[in-house]
Design an enzyme around this catalytic site. Sequence first.
Site, PDB file in Angstrom:
ATOM      1  N   ASP A 336      11.258  -2.946 -38.373  1.00 18.75           N
ATOM      2  CA  ASP A 336      12.609  -2.405 -38.271  1.00 18.75           C
ATOM      3  C   ASP A 336      12.819  -1.847 -36.861  1.00 18.75           C
ATOM      4  O   ASP A 336      12.625  -2.572 -35.884  1.00 18.75           O
ATOM      5  CB  ASP A 336      12.802  -1.351 -39.375  1.00 18.75           C
ATOM      6  CG  ASP A 336      14.212  -0.819 -39.463  1.00 18.75           C
ATOM      7  OD1 ASP A 336      15.100  -1.566 -39.899  1.00 18.75           O
ATOM      8  OD2 ASP A 336      14.440   0.342 -39.076  1.00 18.75           O
ATOM      9  N   TYR A 384      27.154   0.226 -41.189  1.00 21.75           N
ATOM     10  CA  TYR A 384      26.443   1.489 -41.420  1.00 21.75           C
ATOM     11  C   TYR A 384      25.962   2.089 -40.097  1.00 21.75           C
ATOM     12  O   TYR A 384      25.877   3.323 -39.959  1.00 21.75           O
ATOM     13  CB  TYR A 384      25.274   1.281 -42.382  1.00 21.75           C
ATOM     14  CG  TYR A 384      24.073   0.573 -41.789  1.00 21.75           C
ATOM     15  CD1 TYR A 384      22.966   1.278 -41.344  1.00 21.75           C
ATOM     16  CD2 TYR A 384      24.052  -0.825 -41.660  1.00 21.75           C
ATOM     17  CE1 TYR A 384      21.870   0.636 -40.793  1.00 21.75           C
ATOM     18  CE2 TYR A 384      22.961  -1.475 -41.111  1.00 21.75           C
ATOM     19  CZ  TYR A 384      21.874  -0.747 -40.686  1.00 21.75           C
ATOM     20  OH  TYR A 384      20.797  -1.386 -40.136  1.00 21.75           O
ATOM     21  N   TYR A 473      19.681   5.435 -33.734  1.00 29.60           N
ATOM     22  CA  TYR A 473      20.850   4.540 -33.736  1.00 29.60           C
ATOM     23  C   TYR A 473      21.890   4.943 -32.693  1.00 29.60           C
ATOM     24  O   TYR A 473      22.849   4.210 -32.459  1.00 29.60           O
ATOM     25  CB  TYR A 473      21.522   4.564 -35.115  1.00 29.60           C
ATOM     26  CG  TYR A 473      20.718   3.890 -36.204  1.00 29.60           C
ATOM     27  CD1 TYR A 473      20.914   2.549 -36.501  1.00 29.60           C
ATOM     28  CD2 TYR A 473      19.787   4.607 -36.944  1.00 29.60           C
ATOM     29  CE1 TYR A 473      20.190   1.925 -37.518  1.00 29.60           C
ATOM     30  CE2 TYR A 473      19.053   3.991 -37.949  1.00 29.60           C
ATOM     31  CZ  TYR A 473      19.257   2.655 -38.230  1.00 29.60           C
ATOM     32  OH  TYR A 473      18.526   2.045 -39.220  1.00 29.60           O
ATOM     33  N   HIS A 531      13.671  -6.423 -47.023  1.00 30.47           N
ATOM     34  CA  HIS A 531      13.537  -5.798 -45.713  1.00 30.47           C
ATOM     35  C   HIS A 531      12.213  -5.065 -45.517  1.00 30.47           C
ATOM     36  O   HIS A 531      11.645  -5.078 -44.430  1.00 30.47           O
ATOM     37  CB  HIS A 531      14.696  -4.825 -45.492  1.00 30.47           C
ATOM     38  CG  HIS A 531      14.632  -4.101 -44.191  1.00 30.47           C
ATOM     39  ND1 HIS A 531      14.805  -4.726 -42.979  1.00 30.47           N
ATOM     40  CD2 HIS A 531      14.371  -2.789 -43.893  1.00 30.47           C
ATOM     41  CE1 HIS A 531      14.679  -3.846 -41.991  1.00 30.47           C
ATOM     42  NE2 HIS A 531      14.414  -2.660 -42.521  1.00 30.47           N
TER      43      HIS A 531
END
Length: 564
Positions: A336, A384, A473, A531
Amino acid sequence: MAAKRCLVLFDLGGVLFGSGAQGFLRSFQSRGISGDFFLKAISQGGVNAPFSRAMVGQIGLTQLISELEEDFKKMATTSETPLPETFSMGQIFQELFAQEVFSIPFLKAALTLKNNGFKIAVLTNNWLDDSPNRLHTGLVLCLLRRYFDQVIESCRVGLQKPDPKIYEYTLKELKAKPEEIIFLDDIGANLVPAKQMGMATILVQSEEAALKELQDLTGVQLLNQEEILPLPCEPENVAHGYVTIKPHTQLHFVEMGSGPVICLCHGFPESWLSWRFQIPALVDAGFRVIALEMKGYGDSTAPPDIKEYSQEEICKDLVTFLDKMGISQATFVGHDWAGATIWSMALFYPERVKAVASLNTPYKPANPKEDIMKRIKANPIFDYQLYFQEPGVAEAELEKDLSRFLKAMVRSAKKEDWIKGASIDFTNVRKRGGLLVGVPEDPPPSSLLPEPVLQYFVQQFRKSGLRGPINWYRNMEANWRWLGSAYDRKIRVPVLMVTAGKDLVLRPEMSKGMEEKIPDLTRGHIEDCGHFTQMERPAALNKILIDWLEKIYKNTSLQTVAKL
Protein backbone atom coordinates in the site's frame (compact mmCIF):
# COMPACT_ATOMS: atom_id res chain seq x y z
CA MET A 1 -17.17 -38.58 30.12
CA ALA A 2 -14.02 -39.27 28.06
CA ALA A 3 -11.56 -36.37 27.67
CA LYS A 4 -11.42 -34.82 24.21
CA ARG A 5 -8.25 -35.41 22.20
CA CYS A 6 -6.77 -31.91 21.97
CA LEU A 7 -2.98 -32.42 21.92
CA VAL A 8 -0.87 -34.19 19.31
CA LEU A 9 2.59 -35.39 20.33
CA PHE A 10 5.10 -36.05 17.53
CA ASP A 11 8.35 -38.00 17.59
CA LEU A 12 11.17 -36.14 15.82
CA GLY A 13 13.54 -38.55 14.06
CA GLY A 14 11.49 -40.84 11.86
CA VAL A 15 8.30 -38.74 11.99
CA LEU A 16 8.78 -34.98 11.72
CA PHE A 17 12.38 -34.99 10.65
CA GLY A 18 14.86 -37.39 9.09
CA SER A 19 14.61 -41.14 8.87
CA GLY A 20 15.31 -42.11 12.50
CA ALA A 21 16.43 -45.64 13.28
CA GLN A 22 15.48 -46.75 9.77
CA GLY A 23 18.12 -44.42 8.37
CA PHE A 24 20.84 -46.10 10.43
CA LEU A 25 19.62 -49.53 9.35
CA ARG A 26 19.74 -48.55 5.68
CA SER A 27 23.24 -47.05 6.07
CA PHE A 28 24.54 -50.30 7.56
CA GLN A 29 22.77 -52.49 5.01
CA SER A 30 24.24 -50.42 2.16
CA ARG A 31 27.66 -51.38 3.53
CA GLY A 32 26.81 -55.08 3.60
CA ILE A 33 26.20 -55.15 7.36
CA SER A 34 22.98 -56.78 8.57
CA GLY A 35 20.35 -54.82 10.42
CA ASP A 36 20.43 -57.40 13.23
CA PHE A 37 24.11 -56.63 13.79
CA PHE A 38 23.32 -52.92 14.09
CA LEU A 39 20.42 -53.39 16.50
CA LYS A 40 22.33 -55.84 18.67
CA ALA A 41 25.41 -53.62 18.80
CA ILE A 42 23.58 -50.48 19.93
CA SER A 43 21.50 -52.34 22.55
CA GLN A 44 24.21 -54.39 24.23
CA GLY A 45 25.19 -52.87 27.53
CA GLY A 46 21.64 -51.68 28.33
CA VAL A 47 21.54 -48.31 30.07
CA ASN A 48 25.33 -48.15 29.93
CA ALA A 49 25.45 -48.47 26.14
CA PRO A 50 26.65 -45.36 24.27
CA PHE A 51 23.26 -44.75 22.65
CA SER A 52 21.43 -44.87 26.00
CA ARG A 53 24.01 -42.64 27.68
CA ALA A 54 23.77 -40.12 24.84
CA MET A 55 19.97 -40.11 24.92
CA VAL A 56 19.91 -39.07 28.58
CA GLY A 57 22.62 -36.46 28.12
CA GLN A 58 25.52 -38.23 29.82
CA ILE A 59 27.68 -37.91 26.70
CA GLY A 60 27.48 -35.73 23.61
CA LEU A 61 27.28 -36.69 19.95
CA THR A 62 31.04 -36.52 19.36
CA GLN A 63 31.71 -39.01 22.14
CA LEU A 64 28.76 -41.16 21.02
CA ILE A 65 30.25 -41.51 17.53
CA SER A 66 33.65 -42.45 18.94
CA GLU A 67 32.30 -45.01 21.41
CA LEU A 68 29.89 -46.54 18.88
CA GLU A 69 32.68 -47.10 16.39
CA GLU A 70 34.76 -48.80 19.07
CA ASP A 71 31.83 -51.03 20.13
CA PHE A 72 31.00 -52.01 16.54
CA LYS A 73 34.60 -53.01 15.86
CA LYS A 74 34.78 -55.06 19.07
CA MET A 75 31.53 -56.84 18.28
CA ALA A 76 32.64 -57.51 14.71
CA THR A 77 35.75 -59.21 16.05
CA THR A 78 33.95 -61.36 18.63
CA SER A 79 31.09 -62.32 16.30
CA GLU A 80 33.37 -62.85 13.30
CA THR A 81 31.27 -60.38 11.33
CA PRO A 82 33.64 -58.43 9.09
CA LEU A 83 33.30 -54.66 8.79
CA PRO A 84 34.42 -52.82 5.64
CA GLU A 85 37.96 -51.49 5.88
CA THR A 86 36.61 -47.98 5.36
CA PHE A 87 33.93 -48.33 8.07
CA SER A 88 33.44 -45.01 9.87
CA MET A 89 30.59 -44.03 12.20
CA GLY A 90 31.49 -40.41 11.63
CA GLN A 91 30.90 -40.86 7.91
CA ILE A 92 27.56 -42.60 8.53
CA PHE A 93 26.38 -39.70 10.71
CA GLN A 94 27.51 -37.18 8.10
CA GLU A 95 25.54 -39.04 5.42
CA LEU A 96 22.45 -39.07 7.62
CA PHE A 97 22.76 -35.35 8.40
CA ALA A 98 23.06 -34.60 4.68
CA GLN A 99 19.92 -36.62 3.89
CA GLU A 100 17.73 -35.42 6.77
CA VAL A 101 14.94 -33.07 5.83
CA PHE A 102 11.61 -32.18 7.36
CA SER A 103 8.65 -34.34 6.47
CA ILE A 104 6.53 -31.70 4.75
CA PRO A 105 3.27 -33.73 5.01
CA PHE A 106 3.69 -34.18 8.77
CA LEU A 107 4.74 -30.56 9.28
CA LYS A 108 1.73 -29.36 7.29
CA ALA A 109 -0.50 -31.63 9.35
CA ALA A 110 0.93 -30.23 12.59
CA LEU A 111 0.38 -26.62 11.49
CA THR A 112 -3.15 -27.42 10.32
CA LEU A 113 -3.96 -28.99 13.67
CA LYS A 114 -2.64 -25.91 15.48
CA ASN A 115 -4.72 -23.65 13.26
CA ASN A 116 -7.71 -25.77 14.30
CA GLY A 117 -7.15 -25.29 18.01
CA PHE A 118 -4.99 -28.33 18.82
CA LYS A 119 -1.81 -28.07 20.84
CA ILE A 120 1.18 -29.64 19.14
CA ALA A 121 4.34 -30.84 20.86
CA VAL A 122 7.46 -32.91 20.23
CA LEU A 123 8.74 -35.79 22.36
CA THR A 124 12.08 -37.04 21.09
CA ASN A 125 14.98 -39.26 22.06
CA ASN A 126 17.98 -37.22 20.99
CA TRP A 127 21.51 -36.22 21.92
CA LEU A 128 23.41 -33.04 22.70
CA ASP A 129 25.02 -32.10 19.42
CA ASP A 130 28.59 -30.90 20.03
CA SER A 131 29.76 -31.99 16.58
CA PRO A 132 31.00 -29.72 13.74
CA ASN A 133 27.49 -30.05 12.21
CA ARG A 134 25.76 -28.62 15.31
CA LEU A 135 24.53 -25.48 13.50
CA HIS A 136 22.14 -27.66 11.49
CA THR A 137 20.73 -29.17 14.68
CA GLY A 138 20.44 -25.69 16.15
CA LEU A 139 18.41 -24.52 13.15
CA VAL A 140 16.07 -27.50 13.46
CA LEU A 141 15.47 -27.01 17.18
CA CYS A 142 15.01 -23.26 16.77
CA LEU A 143 12.38 -23.86 14.12
CA LEU A 144 10.58 -26.52 16.17
CA ARG A 145 10.40 -24.33 19.26
CA ARG A 146 8.91 -21.50 17.22
CA TYR A 147 6.14 -23.61 15.72
CA PHE A 148 5.41 -26.20 18.40
CA ASP A 149 3.94 -25.48 21.81
CA GLN A 150 6.60 -27.57 23.52
CA VAL A 151 9.71 -29.56 22.56
CA ILE A 152 10.73 -32.23 25.09
CA GLU A 153 14.19 -33.73 24.49
CA SER A 154 15.40 -36.83 26.32
CA CYS A 155 18.94 -35.46 26.67
CA ARG A 156 17.66 -32.38 28.55
CA VAL A 157 15.53 -34.26 31.08
CA GLY A 158 17.73 -37.32 31.71
CA LEU A 159 15.01 -39.76 30.65
CA GLN A 160 14.37 -41.60 27.40
CA LYS A 161 11.59 -43.47 25.64
CA PRO A 162 10.26 -46.08 26.37
CA ASP A 163 10.88 -45.46 30.09
CA PRO A 164 7.39 -44.71 31.51
CA LYS A 165 8.91 -41.88 33.57
CA ILE A 166 9.48 -39.74 30.49
CA TYR A 167 5.78 -40.00 29.62
CA GLU A 168 4.85 -39.01 33.17
CA TYR A 169 7.23 -36.06 32.87
CA THR A 170 5.68 -35.12 29.52
CA LEU A 171 2.13 -35.16 30.93
CA LYS A 172 3.21 -32.89 33.76
CA GLU A 173 4.99 -30.45 31.41
CA LEU A 174 2.06 -30.33 29.00
CA LYS A 175 -0.49 -30.11 31.83
CA ALA A 176 -2.48 -32.78 30.02
CA LYS A 177 -4.27 -36.04 30.75
CA PRO A 178 -3.30 -39.16 28.79
CA GLU A 179 -6.80 -39.31 27.28
CA GLU A 180 -6.25 -35.92 25.67
CA ILE A 181 -3.13 -36.96 23.73
CA ILE A 182 -2.46 -38.57 20.37
CA PHE A 183 1.14 -39.79 20.11
CA LEU A 184 2.97 -40.62 16.85
CA ASP A 185 6.26 -42.57 16.81
CA ASP A 186 8.04 -44.79 14.30
CA ILE A 187 9.21 -47.27 16.97
CA GLY A 188 6.51 -49.56 18.33
CA ALA A 189 8.21 -50.10 21.69
CA ASN A 190 8.00 -46.35 22.38
CA LEU A 191 4.22 -46.44 21.94
CA VAL A 192 3.52 -49.26 24.41
CA PRO A 193 3.83 -47.28 27.68
CA ALA A 194 1.91 -44.36 26.18
CA LYS A 195 -0.95 -46.63 25.15
CA GLN A 196 -1.02 -48.29 28.56
CA MET A 197 -1.41 -44.85 30.14
CA GLY A 198 -4.41 -44.06 27.93
CA MET A 199 -2.93 -42.09 25.04
CA ALA A 200 -4.11 -42.79 21.51
CA THR A 201 -1.08 -44.00 19.56
CA ILE A 202 -0.12 -44.14 15.88
CA LEU A 203 2.77 -46.27 14.64
CA VAL A 204 4.29 -44.38 11.71
CA GLN A 205 5.30 -46.80 8.97
CA SER A 206 4.05 -44.78 6.02
CA GLU A 207 3.20 -41.08 5.95
CA GLU A 208 -0.12 -41.46 4.19
CA ALA A 209 -1.44 -44.24 6.45
CA ALA A 210 -0.36 -42.40 9.61
CA LEU A 211 -1.92 -39.13 8.43
CA LYS A 212 -5.17 -40.91 7.57
CA GLU A 213 -5.26 -42.36 11.08
CA LEU A 214 -4.48 -38.94 12.59
CA GLN A 215 -7.18 -37.34 10.43
CA ASP A 216 -9.73 -39.88 11.67
CA LEU A 217 -8.78 -39.35 15.32
CA THR A 218 -8.83 -35.54 15.17
CA GLY A 219 -11.64 -34.95 12.69
CA VAL A 220 -9.42 -32.38 10.91
CA GLN A 221 -8.78 -32.62 7.15
CA LEU A 222 -5.07 -33.40 6.83
CA LEU A 223 -4.78 -35.16 3.48
CA ASN A 224 -5.02 -33.42 0.10
CA GLN A 225 -4.79 -29.91 1.53
CA GLU A 226 -4.50 -27.21 -1.12
CA GLU A 227 -3.20 -24.33 1.00
CA ILE A 228 -2.69 -24.04 4.72
CA LEU A 229 -2.51 -20.88 6.76
CA PRO A 230 1.08 -20.32 7.95
CA LEU A 231 1.52 -19.95 11.69
CA PRO A 232 1.81 -16.26 12.63
CA CYS A 233 4.11 -14.67 15.17
CA GLU A 234 2.60 -12.99 18.21
CA PRO A 235 3.59 -9.57 19.65
CA GLU A 236 4.99 -11.19 22.79
CA ASN A 237 7.12 -13.68 20.83
CA VAL A 238 9.29 -11.22 18.91
CA ALA A 239 11.99 -8.76 19.97
CA HIS A 240 10.84 -5.12 20.00
CA GLY A 241 13.18 -2.21 19.42
CA TYR A 242 13.21 1.57 19.02
CA VAL A 243 15.49 3.86 17.01
CA THR A 244 15.55 7.64 17.45
CA ILE A 245 15.72 9.02 13.94
CA LYS A 246 15.61 12.72 14.91
CA PRO A 247 14.92 14.67 18.11
CA HIS A 248 11.58 13.62 19.62
CA THR A 249 10.92 11.09 16.83
CA GLN A 250 11.47 7.35 17.03
CA LEU A 251 10.55 4.33 14.97
CA HIS A 252 9.32 1.13 16.61
CA PHE A 253 10.19 -2.19 15.00
CA VAL A 254 10.18 -5.91 15.67
CA GLU A 255 13.07 -8.14 14.72
CA MET A 256 13.72 -11.84 14.29
CA GLY A 257 16.29 -14.08 12.61
CA SER A 258 19.78 -13.73 11.20
CA GLY A 259 21.17 -13.31 7.71
CA PRO A 260 20.54 -10.73 4.96
CA VAL A 261 18.19 -7.98 6.11
CA ILE A 262 14.58 -7.82 4.90
CA CYS A 263 12.67 -4.68 5.96
CA LEU A 264 8.89 -5.08 5.93
CA CYS A 265 6.94 -1.80 5.65
CA HIS A 266 3.17 -1.69 6.11
CA GLY A 267 0.47 0.53 4.64
CA PHE A 268 -2.82 2.14 5.75
CA PRO A 269 -4.46 1.41 8.16
CA GLU A 270 -2.14 -1.31 9.37
CA SER A 271 0.60 -2.27 11.80
CA TRP A 272 3.83 -4.25 11.83
CA LEU A 273 1.50 -7.12 12.86
CA SER A 274 0.11 -7.12 9.30
CA TRP A 275 3.29 -9.10 8.50
CA ARG A 276 2.65 -11.73 11.21
CA PHE A 277 2.48 -14.55 8.63
CA GLN A 278 5.60 -13.45 6.73
CA ILE A 279 8.02 -12.86 9.61
CA PRO A 280 8.49 -16.53 10.68
CA ALA A 281 8.55 -17.79 7.09
CA LEU A 282 11.27 -15.34 6.05
CA VAL A 283 13.28 -16.15 9.18
CA ASP A 284 13.04 -19.87 8.37
CA ALA A 285 14.32 -19.08 4.87
CA GLY A 286 17.50 -17.65 6.38
CA PHE A 287 16.85 -13.91 6.71
CA ARG A 288 17.02 -11.26 9.40
CA VAL A 289 13.55 -9.74 9.34
CA ILE A 290 12.79 -6.23 10.57
CA ALA A 291 9.11 -5.25 10.50
CA LEU A 292 8.77 -1.51 10.94
CA GLU A 293 5.90 0.33 12.51
CA MET A 294 5.82 3.26 10.13
CA LYS A 295 5.91 6.85 11.31
CA GLY A 296 2.55 7.96 12.70
CA TYR A 297 1.53 4.48 13.80
CA GLY A 298 1.32 2.78 17.19
CA ASP A 299 4.57 2.85 19.17
CA SER A 300 6.35 4.92 16.53
CA THR A 301 6.19 8.69 17.02
CA ALA A 302 3.33 10.55 15.33
CA PRO A 303 4.40 14.18 14.82
CA PRO A 304 1.45 16.43 13.88
CA ASP A 305 3.22 18.30 11.05
CA ILE A 306 1.93 17.14 7.65
CA LYS A 307 5.34 17.66 6.02
CA GLU A 308 6.79 14.93 8.26
CA TYR A 309 4.90 12.36 6.16
CA SER A 310 6.12 13.29 2.70
CA GLN A 311 7.86 10.48 0.85
CA GLU A 312 11.08 12.50 0.91
CA GLU A 313 10.98 12.68 4.72
CA ILE A 314 9.90 9.04 5.13
CA CYS A 315 12.84 7.88 2.99
CA LYS A 316 15.27 10.06 4.95
CA ASP A 317 13.91 8.42 8.10
CA LEU A 318 14.52 4.94 6.67
CA VAL A 319 18.11 5.80 5.72
CA THR A 320 18.72 7.12 9.24
CA PHE A 321 17.19 3.94 10.61
CA LEU A 322 19.61 1.84 8.54
CA ASP A 323 22.52 4.01 9.65
CA LYS A 324 21.73 3.68 13.33
CA MET A 325 21.13 -0.07 13.02
CA GLY A 326 24.48 -0.47 11.26
CA ILE A 327 22.81 -1.90 8.16
CA SER A 328 24.52 -0.91 4.92
CA GLN A 329 21.93 -2.44 2.61
CA ALA A 330 18.54 -4.14 2.89
CA THR A 331 15.75 -5.53 0.77
CA PHE A 332 12.56 -3.54 1.30
CA VAL A 333 9.11 -5.08 0.99
CA GLY A 334 6.25 -2.58 1.04
CA HIS A 335 2.47 -2.76 0.90
CA ASP A 336 0.00 0.00 0.00
CA TRP A 337 1.56 3.37 0.99
CA ALA A 338 4.83 1.64 1.83
CA GLY A 339 4.77 0.25 -1.71
CA ALA A 340 5.16 3.86 -2.86
CA THR A 341 7.96 4.28 -0.32
CA ILE A 342 10.01 1.37 -1.63
CA TRP A 343 9.86 2.84 -5.15
CA SER A 344 11.24 6.08 -3.73
CA MET A 345 14.00 4.23 -1.89
CA ALA A 346 15.02 2.45 -5.11
CA LEU A 347 15.06 5.77 -7.03
CA PHE A 348 16.78 8.04 -4.52
CA TYR A 349 18.85 5.68 -2.33
CA PRO A 350 19.75 2.72 -4.57
CA GLU A 351 23.08 2.20 -2.79
CA ARG A 352 21.16 1.29 0.39
CA VAL A 353 18.82 -1.07 -1.41
CA LYS A 354 19.62 -4.67 -2.34
CA ALA A 355 16.18 -5.16 -3.92
CA VAL A 356 12.57 -4.02 -3.49
CA ALA A 357 9.22 -5.76 -3.57
CA SER A 358 5.85 -4.03 -3.78
CA LEU A 359 2.55 -5.62 -2.90
CA ASN A 360 -0.38 -4.16 -4.86
CA THR A 361 1.14 -0.68 -5.35
CA PRO A 362 2.42 -0.28 -8.94
CA TYR A 363 5.23 2.02 -10.03
CA LYS A 364 4.20 4.99 -12.13
CA PRO A 365 6.83 7.62 -13.00
CA ALA A 366 5.79 11.07 -11.77
CA ASN A 367 5.52 13.28 -14.84
CA PRO A 368 6.23 16.81 -13.58
CA LYS A 369 4.06 18.22 -16.37
CA GLU A 370 0.95 16.50 -14.98
CA ASP A 371 -1.25 17.70 -12.11
CA ILE A 372 -1.52 14.80 -9.65
CA MET A 373 -4.63 16.18 -7.95
CA LYS A 374 -6.47 16.31 -11.28
CA ARG A 375 -5.55 12.65 -11.85
CA ILE A 376 -6.92 11.70 -8.46
CA LYS A 377 -10.13 13.69 -8.94
CA ALA A 378 -10.67 11.99 -12.32
CA ASN A 379 -10.86 8.52 -10.70
CA PRO A 380 -13.99 7.99 -8.54
CA ILE A 381 -12.37 5.16 -6.54
CA PHE A 382 -9.88 7.72 -5.12
CA ASP A 383 -12.58 10.01 -3.72
CA TYR A 384 -11.74 8.87 -0.19
CA GLN A 385 -8.25 10.35 -0.65
CA LEU A 386 -9.81 13.74 -1.39
CA TYR A 387 -11.98 13.33 1.73
CA PHE A 388 -8.77 12.82 3.70
CA GLN A 389 -7.27 16.16 2.62
CA GLU A 390 -8.90 18.46 5.21
CA PRO A 391 -7.01 17.99 8.50
CA GLY A 392 -9.16 16.78 11.35
CA VAL A 393 -12.27 15.79 9.38
CA ALA A 394 -11.56 12.12 8.71
CA GLU A 395 -9.83 11.76 12.09
CA ALA A 396 -12.94 12.93 13.91
CA GLU A 397 -15.14 10.43 12.07
CA LEU A 398 -12.90 7.37 12.21
CA GLU A 399 -11.53 7.74 15.75
CA LYS A 400 -15.05 7.60 17.22
CA ASP A 401 -15.06 3.82 16.90
CA LEU A 402 -11.74 2.34 15.84
CA SER A 403 -13.08 -1.22 15.94
CA ARG A 404 -15.91 -0.31 13.54
CA PHE A 405 -13.50 1.49 11.19
CA LEU A 406 -10.96 -1.36 11.11
CA LYS A 407 -13.54 -4.13 10.66
CA ALA A 408 -15.11 -2.24 7.77
CA MET A 409 -11.80 -1.28 6.17
CA VAL A 410 -9.61 -4.36 6.55
CA ARG A 411 -11.58 -7.05 4.75
CA SER A 412 -10.79 -9.79 2.28
CA ALA A 413 -12.26 -10.54 -1.15
CA LYS A 414 -13.83 -13.76 0.19
CA LYS A 415 -17.60 -14.13 -0.04
CA GLU A 416 -17.96 -14.36 3.72
CA ASP A 417 -16.16 -11.00 4.10
CA TRP A 418 -17.65 -9.24 1.11
CA ILE A 419 -21.07 -8.62 2.62
CA LYS A 420 -23.02 -5.73 1.15
CA GLY A 421 -22.93 -2.80 3.54
CA ALA A 422 -20.25 -4.32 5.75
CA SER A 423 -17.40 -2.97 3.66
CA ILE A 424 -16.48 0.60 2.86
CA ASP A 425 -17.50 2.16 -0.45
CA PHE A 426 -14.55 4.32 -1.51
CA THR A 427 -16.53 6.27 -4.12
CA ASN A 428 -18.66 9.36 -3.41
CA VAL A 429 -17.25 9.63 0.12
CA ARG A 430 -17.41 13.44 0.19
CA LYS A 431 -20.96 13.47 -1.15
CA ARG A 432 -22.06 10.87 1.43
CA GLY A 433 -20.49 12.95 4.17
CA GLY A 434 -18.02 10.40 5.47
CA LEU A 435 -16.13 7.18 4.88
CA LEU A 436 -18.28 5.11 7.23
CA VAL A 437 -21.66 6.48 6.16
CA GLY A 438 -23.78 3.43 5.33
CA VAL A 439 -21.60 1.03 7.29
CA PRO A 440 -23.36 -0.74 10.20
CA GLU A 441 -22.53 0.45 13.71
CA ASP A 442 -21.21 -3.04 14.45
CA PRO A 443 -19.95 -4.55 11.17
CA PRO A 444 -19.60 -8.33 10.89
CA PRO A 445 -16.19 -9.65 11.93
CA SER A 446 -13.40 -9.57 9.35
CA SER A 447 -11.60 -12.85 8.65
CA LEU A 448 -8.36 -10.85 8.36
CA LEU A 449 -8.66 -9.52 11.91
CA PRO A 450 -9.37 -12.29 14.42
CA GLU A 451 -10.41 -10.77 17.75
CA PRO A 452 -6.91 -10.73 19.36
CA VAL A 453 -5.42 -9.12 16.23
CA LEU A 454 -8.27 -6.61 16.00
CA GLN A 455 -7.75 -5.60 19.62
CA TYR A 456 -4.01 -5.17 19.05
CA PHE A 457 -4.68 -2.92 16.05
CA VAL A 458 -7.20 -0.90 18.08
CA GLN A 459 -4.74 -0.57 20.95
CA GLN A 460 -1.99 0.66 18.60
CA PHE A 461 -4.23 3.25 16.93
CA ARG A 462 -5.44 4.50 20.31
CA LYS A 463 -1.85 5.37 21.20
CA SER A 464 -1.34 7.93 18.46
CA GLY A 465 -4.67 8.37 16.72
CA LEU A 466 -5.21 8.60 12.97
CA ARG A 467 -3.76 12.03 12.21
CA GLY A 468 -0.30 10.63 11.42
CA PRO A 469 -1.51 7.78 9.18
CA ILE A 470 -3.90 10.09 7.28
CA ASN A 471 -1.18 12.73 6.92
CA TRP A 472 0.53 10.35 4.48
CA TYR A 473 -2.32 11.27 2.07
CA ARG A 474 -1.82 15.01 2.55
CA ASN A 475 1.50 15.18 0.70
CA MET A 476 0.32 14.25 -2.78
CA GLU A 477 1.63 17.36 -4.52
CA ALA A 478 4.89 17.47 -2.57
CA ASN A 479 5.49 13.79 -3.36
CA TRP A 480 4.76 14.33 -7.04
CA ARG A 481 7.25 17.21 -7.29
CA TRP A 482 9.97 15.20 -5.54
CA LEU A 483 9.39 12.07 -7.61
CA GLY A 484 9.12 14.21 -10.75
CA SER A 485 12.79 15.11 -10.33
CA ALA A 486 13.56 11.42 -11.00
CA TYR A 487 11.20 11.08 -13.97
CA ASP A 488 13.95 10.16 -16.42
CA ARG A 489 15.62 7.61 -14.16
CA LYS A 490 15.21 3.87 -14.31
CA ILE A 491 15.06 1.62 -11.27
CA ARG A 492 18.15 -0.57 -11.59
CA VAL A 493 17.80 -2.76 -8.49
CA PRO A 494 15.99 -6.14 -8.66
CA VAL A 495 12.24 -5.64 -8.26
CA LEU A 496 9.29 -7.88 -7.45
CA MET A 497 5.78 -6.63 -8.23
CA VAL A 498 2.93 -8.68 -6.72
CA THR A 499 -0.56 -7.86 -7.95
CA ALA A 500 -3.88 -9.03 -6.49
CA GLY A 501 -6.76 -9.86 -8.80
CA LYS A 502 -9.54 -8.60 -6.50
CA ASP A 503 -7.95 -5.34 -5.28
CA LEU A 504 -10.61 -2.74 -6.13
CA VAL A 505 -8.33 0.28 -5.69
CA LEU A 506 -4.85 -0.83 -6.80
CA ARG A 507 -5.93 -2.96 -9.74
CA PRO A 508 -3.45 -5.25 -11.53
CA GLU A 509 -3.85 -3.42 -14.86
CA MET A 510 -2.38 -0.30 -13.24
CA SER A 511 1.01 -2.06 -13.25
CA LYS A 512 1.16 -2.37 -17.05
CA GLY A 513 4.30 -0.94 -18.64
CA MET A 514 6.49 -1.11 -15.55
CA GLU A 515 9.10 -3.07 -17.50
CA GLU A 516 9.99 0.09 -19.42
CA LYS A 517 11.40 1.76 -16.30
CA ILE A 518 12.44 -1.40 -14.42
CA PRO A 519 14.78 -3.69 -16.42
CA ASP A 520 15.09 -6.32 -13.64
CA LEU A 521 11.39 -6.86 -12.91
CA THR A 522 9.86 -10.10 -11.62
CA ARG A 523 6.09 -10.37 -11.45
CA GLY A 524 3.89 -12.34 -9.11
CA HIS A 525 0.10 -12.47 -9.18
CA ILE A 526 -2.52 -13.85 -6.80
CA GLU A 527 -5.89 -13.85 -8.51
CA ASP A 528 -8.27 -14.62 -5.63
CA CYS A 529 -6.99 -11.90 -3.34
CA GLY A 530 -8.07 -8.43 -2.28
CA HIS A 531 -6.07 -5.46 -1.08
CA PHE A 532 -4.56 -6.83 2.14
CA THR A 533 -2.46 -9.46 0.39
CA GLN A 534 -0.07 -10.40 3.19
CA MET A 535 -2.98 -11.21 5.51
CA GLU A 536 -5.46 -12.66 3.01
CA ARG A 537 -3.23 -15.05 1.05
CA PRO A 538 -0.10 -15.43 3.20
CA ALA A 539 0.94 -18.89 2.01
CA ALA A 540 0.79 -17.91 -1.66
CA LEU A 541 2.60 -14.64 -0.99
CA ASN A 542 5.30 -16.32 1.11
CA LYS A 543 6.10 -18.71 -1.72
CA ILE A 544 6.35 -15.87 -4.26
CA LEU A 545 8.54 -13.79 -1.96
CA ILE A 546 10.90 -16.59 -0.97
CA ASP A 547 11.28 -17.92 -4.52
CA TRP A 548 12.30 -14.41 -5.59
CA LEU A 549 14.61 -13.86 -2.62
CA GLU A 550 16.33 -17.20 -3.23
CA LYS A 551 17.30 -16.04 -6.70
CA ILE A 552 18.67 -12.77 -5.35
CA TYR A 553 20.55 -14.19 -2.40
CA LYS A 554 20.99 -17.78 -3.60
CA ASN A 555 19.89 -18.70 -0.08
CA THR A 556 19.86 -22.38 0.82
CA SER A 557 18.54 -22.46 4.39
CA LEU A 558 15.35 -24.24 5.51
CA GLN A 559 13.48 -23.06 2.44
CA THR A 560 10.99 -25.90 2.00
CA VAL A 561 9.64 -25.27 5.50
CA ALA A 562 9.52 -21.52 4.97
CA LYS A 563 7.31 -21.85 1.89
CA LEU A 564 4.60 -23.83 3.69
